[in-house]
Design a protein around this motif. Sequence first.
Motif, PDB file in Angstrom:
ATOM      1  N   ALA A 506      81.130  65.347  35.907  1.00 60.82           N
ATOM      2  CA  ALA A 506      81.593  64.211  35.099  1.00 60.82           C
ATOM      3  C   ALA A 506      81.270  62.893  35.780  1.00 60.82           C
ATOM      4  O   ALA A 506      80.899  61.908  35.130  1.00 60.82           O
ATOM      5  CB  ALA A 506      83.100  64.329  34.848  1.00 60.82           C
ATOM      6  N   ARG A 507      81.379  62.877  37.111  1.00 53.27           N
ATOM      7  CA  ARG A 507      81.105  61.650  37.847  1.00 53.27           C
ATOM      8  C   ARG A 507      79.647  61.230  37.708  1.00 53.27           C
ATOM      9  O   ARG A 507      79.338  60.027  37.681  1.00 53.27           O
ATOM     10  CB  ARG A 507      81.469  61.860  39.322  1.00 53.27           C
ATOM     11  N   GLN A 508      78.744  62.170  37.567  1.00 55.98           N
ATOM     12  CA  GLN A 508      77.318  61.853  37.470  1.00 55.98           C
ATOM     13  C   GLN A 508      76.997  61.051  36.217  1.00 55.98           C
ATOM     14  O   GLN A 508      76.282  60.051  36.285  1.00 55.98           O
ATOM     15  CB  GLN A 508      76.508  63.154  37.499  1.00 55.98           C
ATOM     16  N   PHE A 509      77.528  61.461  35.047  1.00 58.74           N
ATOM     17  CA  PHE A 509      77.183  60.706  33.830  1.00 58.74           C
ATOM     18  C   PHE A 509      78.029  59.441  33.688  1.00 58.74           C
ATOM     19  O   PHE A 509      77.600  58.474  33.051  1.00 58.74           O
ATOM     20  CB  PHE A 509      77.295  61.589  32.582  1.00 58.74           C
ATOM     21  N   VAL A 510      79.232  59.434  34.281  1.00 59.68           N
ATOM     22  CA  VAL A 510      80.033  58.208  34.250  1.00 59.68           C
ATOM     23  C   VAL A 510      79.340  57.102  35.040  1.00 59.68           C
ATOM     24  O   VAL A 510      79.301  55.933  34.620  1.00 59.68           O
ATOM     25  CB  VAL A 510      81.449  58.480  34.791  1.00 59.68           C
ATOM     26  N   GLU A 511      78.784  57.443  36.191  1.00 62.23           N
ATOM     27  CA  GLU A 511      78.079  56.442  36.994  1.00 62.23           C
ATOM     28  C   GLU A 511      76.839  55.917  36.279  1.00 62.23           C
ATOM     29  O   GLU A 511      76.458  54.759  36.448  1.00 62.23           O
ATOM     30  CB  GLU A 511      77.696  57.059  38.333  1.00 62.23           C
ATOM     31  N   LYS A 512      76.208  56.764  35.473  1.00 61.02           N
ATOM     32  CA  LYS A 512      75.040  56.315  34.716  1.00 61.02           C
ATOM     33  C   LYS A 512      75.409  55.339  33.597  1.00 61.02           C
ATOM     34  O   LYS A 512      74.577  54.535  33.166  1.00 61.02           O
ATOM     35  CB  LYS A 512      74.325  57.524  34.104  1.00 61.02           C
ATOM     36  N   LEU A 513      76.655  55.405  33.119  1.00 62.93           N
ATOM     37  CA  LEU A 513      77.079  54.584  31.986  1.00 62.93           C
ATOM     38  C   LEU A 513      77.992  53.437  32.412  1.00 62.93           C
ATOM     39  O   LEU A 513      78.683  52.862  31.587  1.00 62.93           O
ATOM     40  CB  LEU A 513      77.809  55.466  30.950  1.00 62.93           C
ATOM     41  N   THR A 514      78.000  53.116  33.677  1.00 67.11           N
ATOM     42  CA  THR A 514      78.840  52.030  34.173  1.00 67.11           C
ATOM     43  C   THR A 514      78.355  50.688  33.641  1.00 67.11           C
ATOM     44  O   THR A 514      77.157  50.434  33.532  1.00 67.11           O
ATOM     45  CB  THR A 514      78.825  52.014  35.711  1.00 67.11           C
ATOM     46  N   VAL A 515      79.293  49.803  33.287  1.00 65.29           N
ATOM     47  CA  VAL A 515      78.954  48.480  32.777  1.00 65.29           C
ATOM     48  C   VAL A 515      78.235  47.681  33.850  1.00 65.29           C
ATOM     49  O   VAL A 515      78.583  47.750  35.037  1.00 65.29           O
ATOM     50  CB  VAL A 515      80.235  47.742  32.317  1.00 65.29           C
ATOM     51  N   LYS A 516      77.246  46.940  33.448  1.00 63.69           N
ATOM     52  CA  LYS A 516      76.485  46.133  34.401  1.00 63.69           C
ATOM     53  C   LYS A 516      77.391  45.152  35.125  1.00 63.69           C
ATOM     54  O   LYS A 516      78.297  44.554  34.544  1.00 63.69           O
ATOM     55  CB  LYS A 516      75.373  45.362  33.684  1.00 63.69           C
ATOM     56  N   ASN A 517      77.136  44.956  36.409  1.00 61.81           N
ATOM     57  CA  ASN A 517      77.879  44.038  37.273  1.00 61.81           C
ATOM     58  C   ASN A 517      79.333  44.450  37.456  1.00 61.81           C
ATOM     59  O   ASN A 517      80.107  43.719  38.054  1.00 61.81           O
ATOM     60  CB  ASN A 517      77.832  42.595  36.759  1.00 61.81           C
ATOM     61  N   GLY A 518      79.710  45.598  36.890  1.00 61.60           N
ATOM     62  CA  GLY A 518      81.078  46.069  37.071  1.00 61.60           C
ATOM     63  C   GLY A 518      82.124  45.246  36.367  1.00 61.60           C
ATOM     64  O   GLY A 518      83.299  45.297  36.707  1.00 61.60           O
ATOM     65  N   SER A 519      81.753  44.452  35.371  1.00 66.39           N
ATOM     66  CA  SER A 519      82.708  43.593  34.672  1.00 66.39           C
ATOM     67  C   SER A 519      82.486  43.695  33.170  1.00 66.39           C
ATOM     68  O   SER A 519      81.398  44.028  32.707  1.00 66.39           O
ATOM     69  CB  SER A 519      82.577  42.136  35.130  1.00 66.39           C
ATOM     70  N   TYR A 520      83.530  43.372  32.432  1.00 71.99           N
ATOM     71  CA  TYR A 520      83.483  43.455  30.971  1.00 71.99           C
ATOM     72  C   TYR A 520      84.004  42.144  30.397  1.00 71.99           C
ATOM     73  O   TYR A 520      85.208  41.883  30.432  1.00 71.99           O
ATOM     74  CB  TYR A 520      84.341  44.625  30.476  1.00 71.99           C
ATOM     75  N   PRO A 521      83.121  41.259  29.906  1.00 74.25           N
ATOM     76  CA  PRO A 521      83.583  39.999  29.311  1.00 74.25           C
ATOM     77  C   PRO A 521      84.087  40.225  27.885  1.00 74.25           C
ATOM     78  O   PRO A 521      83.281  40.444  26.972  1.00 74.25           O
ATOM     79  CB  PRO A 521      82.336  39.111  29.334  1.00 74.25           C
ATOM     80  N   PRO A 522      85.379  40.217  27.640  1.00 69.06           N
ATOM     81  CA  PRO A 522      85.882  40.540  26.297  1.00 69.06           C
ATOM     82  C   PRO A 522      85.491  39.534  25.235  1.00 69.06           C
ATOM     83  O   PRO A 522      85.421  39.882  24.058  1.00 69.06           O
ATOM     84  CB  PRO A 522      87.413  40.575  26.509  1.00 69.06           C
ATOM     85  N   ASP A 523      85.225  38.276  25.625  1.00 72.54           N
ATOM     86  CA  ASP A 523      84.858  37.268  24.632  1.00 72.54           C
ATOM     87  C   ASP A 523      83.520  37.574  23.961  1.00 72.54           C
ATOM     88  O   ASP A 523      83.218  37.043  22.892  1.00 72.54           O
ATOM     89  CB  ASP A 523      84.792  35.882  25.282  1.00 72.54           C
ATOM     90  N   SER A 524      82.712  38.435  24.588  1.00 76.11           N
ATOM     91  CA  SER A 524      81.406  38.753  24.020  1.00 76.11           C
ATOM     92  C   SER A 524      81.482  39.839  22.962  1.00 76.11           C
ATOM     93  O   SER A 524      80.481  40.110  22.286  1.00 76.11           O
ATOM     94  CB  SER A 524      80.442  39.194  25.140  1.00 76.11           C
ATOM     95  N   TYR A 525      82.643  40.490  22.826  1.00 78.18           N
ATOM     96  CA  TYR A 525      82.775  41.610  21.899  1.00 78.18           C
ATOM     97  C   TYR A 525      83.993  41.390  21.005  1.00 78.18           C
ATOM     98  O   TYR A 525      85.097  41.830  21.327  1.00 78.18           O
ATOM     99  CB  TYR A 525      82.891  42.929  22.662  1.00 78.18           C
ATOM    100  N   PRO A 526      83.835  40.680  19.890  1.00 78.47           N
ATOM    101  CA  PRO A 526      84.976  40.399  19.020  1.00 78.47           C
ATOM    102  C   PRO A 526      85.468  41.649  18.315  1.00 78.47           C
ATOM    103  O   PRO A 526      84.737  42.639  18.160  1.00 78.47           O
ATOM    104  CB  PRO A 526      84.415  39.382  18.017  1.00 78.47           C
ATOM    105  N   ASN A 527      86.705  41.601  17.873  1.00 77.34           N
ATOM    106  CA  ASN A 527      87.304  42.689  17.108  1.00 77.34           C
ATOM    107  C   ASN A 527      86.475  42.913  15.847  1.00 77.34           C
ATOM    108  O   ASN A 527      86.377  42.027  14.996  1.00 77.34           O
ATOM    109  CB  ASN A 527      88.743  42.318  16.746  1.00 77.34           C
ATOM    110  N   PRO A 528      85.858  44.092  15.667  1.00 78.40           N
ATOM    111  CA  PRO A 528      84.955  44.279  14.521  1.00 78.40           C
ATOM    112  C   PRO A 528      85.672  44.201  13.177  1.00 78.40           C
ATOM    113  O   PRO A 528      85.125  43.668  12.216  1.00 78.40           O
ATOM    114  CB  PRO A 528      84.356  45.667  14.765  1.00 78.40           C
ATOM    115  N   ALA A 529      86.903  44.733  13.098  1.00 78.58           N
ATOM    116  CA  ALA A 529      87.641  44.672  11.830  1.00 78.58           C
ATOM    117  C   ALA A 529      87.962  43.226  11.467  1.00 78.58           C
ATOM    118  O   ALA A 529      87.817  42.812  10.310  1.00 78.58           O
ATOM    119  CB  ALA A 529      88.923  45.502  11.926  1.00 78.58           C
TER     120      ALA A 529
END
Length: 626
Positions: A506-529
């Motif tokens: 599980a750790r192998q594919f989780v590391e492959k899908l890690t967010v770039k720079n280790g951060s998640y800017p929420p303002d870039s992803y608005p609530n779709p609904a």
Amino acid sequence: MASYEDWNRIDDEDDEELQDSSWYEGKKDVILFAIDCSESMHEPRDDPEYEDVKTCHVLRALEAAMQIQKRKVIVGPSDSVGIMMFNTTRRNDATDQGSEIKKGNFVFQAISTINSPKVQELIQLIDTARQEPDFLRETFPPLQGSRVPMGDVFTSCNWIMRDGAPKTATKRVFLITNEDNPHSVPGGDRLLTSARTTLIDLTQAGIVVEPFFISSEEKPFDVSRFYSSVLLPTNLVEDDEEDGTLLPEAVSITRMEDLLSQMRFREVPKRALFSIPFELAENFVIGVKGYGLVTEQKKGSYKYFVDLGDRMEVAESRTVYSYQGGKQVDRSKIVYGMGLGEVVGGDKTEDHVDDQGGVTRTTSANSRVFYTADEMKSFRTLGLEPKIKLLGFKSRKELKFEHNVKHSFFIYPDEMTYSGSKRTFSALLKTMIKKKRIALALALTRRNASPVFCTLVPQAEKSEEGGWNEPAGFHLVPLPYADDMRATPDQCLNAARAPDELKDKARQFVEKLTVKNGSYPPDSYPNPALAFHNAQLEASAFREEFDPENFEDLTLPTYESLHKRAGHLIKDWKQALLEDESATLVVEPPAGSRRKAEFLKSKGEPVAGNKAVLVDRVGSWFDTHI
């Protein structure tokens, strides 16, 4: 008996600091677009969206301003927007709002509340500019051979905001330019000092400048040539230190089609939830502002409209209290009490003042006790004024993960309320980080809130290559009470655990899908609904066709990329999971024990029925026996 929330809710129209965040969400936002109209901003370029069509930086900036206005018609109808063009020879008429601003600046749209006709005017201007390449150059003629001093630009922004923006609103200037050295003339040092001084005046008026710098291969933008010496630093380092010239969040745009997305990222203002004193010791106080890091954005509240025949106006609602007969009650005479069943003999409460001025309240038997609104507030606040009081320090190891049971606040120094707050705050922050300490504090953030014990967790400033930045400051974490801490169920402790081999897969594919720079800017992803709802309202308001197929949900995963990067690893993990026997083990939770109806049984009353029936039966017994 009234619920706990009803007992703690006090209606006070004069107190804006409510326990919920409705006052925060309803605060007005004012944006002034300051767009450079110099010769280089008018240069024709290939349009990235339309073939054989020319565009320019001025047109793209106006398009971004138009899109922001269209969004605010729906999500912020009480907000205001204005547009000022600088480095242009066009002047306002003597009767216009911008007639008194500095030479070389032109107010295209004065600051006013967002409305459909104002946006339609801007749309018509943009449509004409697309058909006629020289239309914008003729509408906003650029200055030839000179530029407007940036000090005059900031002064004009200050005057426009002063005349058009509400005092309590959040005020911001979106500065759009591609010139990194606007004072490349004799006397540039004097103009630089003037620009910095006028920007400080702008900041002291509560106005924030958010720059959008346009960079290109033929004309790269170098902030060190001018703006690093003018724009105010946002870090906690003093001016006499080496790294005290960090710029505020500035956007360097290499692709003009990204201008709108960058503006939308900063469209929502970072409003302070509270601004209170921070008491470090007796008679030693600094000022801080608190910000909420997690806030749910909801649909706008419904409004009632009155049909006046020729127009529709928003109905103003207000709350009045009346008693039998319909006579209105004076709010100052309303008292609060708890409902404890039917009262025998009526309520009677008297206040007695002793020789020392103390007040003693007596209540007759079998009657309720009532309190005034001020007394109720004193119960909640314990007589404290809003502030954060430092109590002491502890090792950072003392703070556990499970202590964070509520949303924390992020506090930052407020130099405007107490001079020296920034320097003192910085010294405390650096010392706590160096010694790996946390602080204990008692915090009352608003007058209508309750004091709570908190811990102050220091955070050092951290910058990423992609531009994401973690500012320096303290996280104010409310500490839980004993009742807030729940023990882990025994069945969870005894449940089967995944073997190390399955964890590694599980750790192998989780590391492959890690967010770039280790951060998640929420303002870039608005609530779709919410975004889908607002897109439909926007199309309806401007009488445009809405195509659901063209709606883009930014939160959807990029499935093709995910499968390409980690698809085979996920398949291997799923296969290993199916082959593991512990994955199919079922743990049955123990059955709960039913609570005995002891009170009613001891009084000879029936014990059959649901909870509501039993509660009513207990209340009836008290009404007849007390």
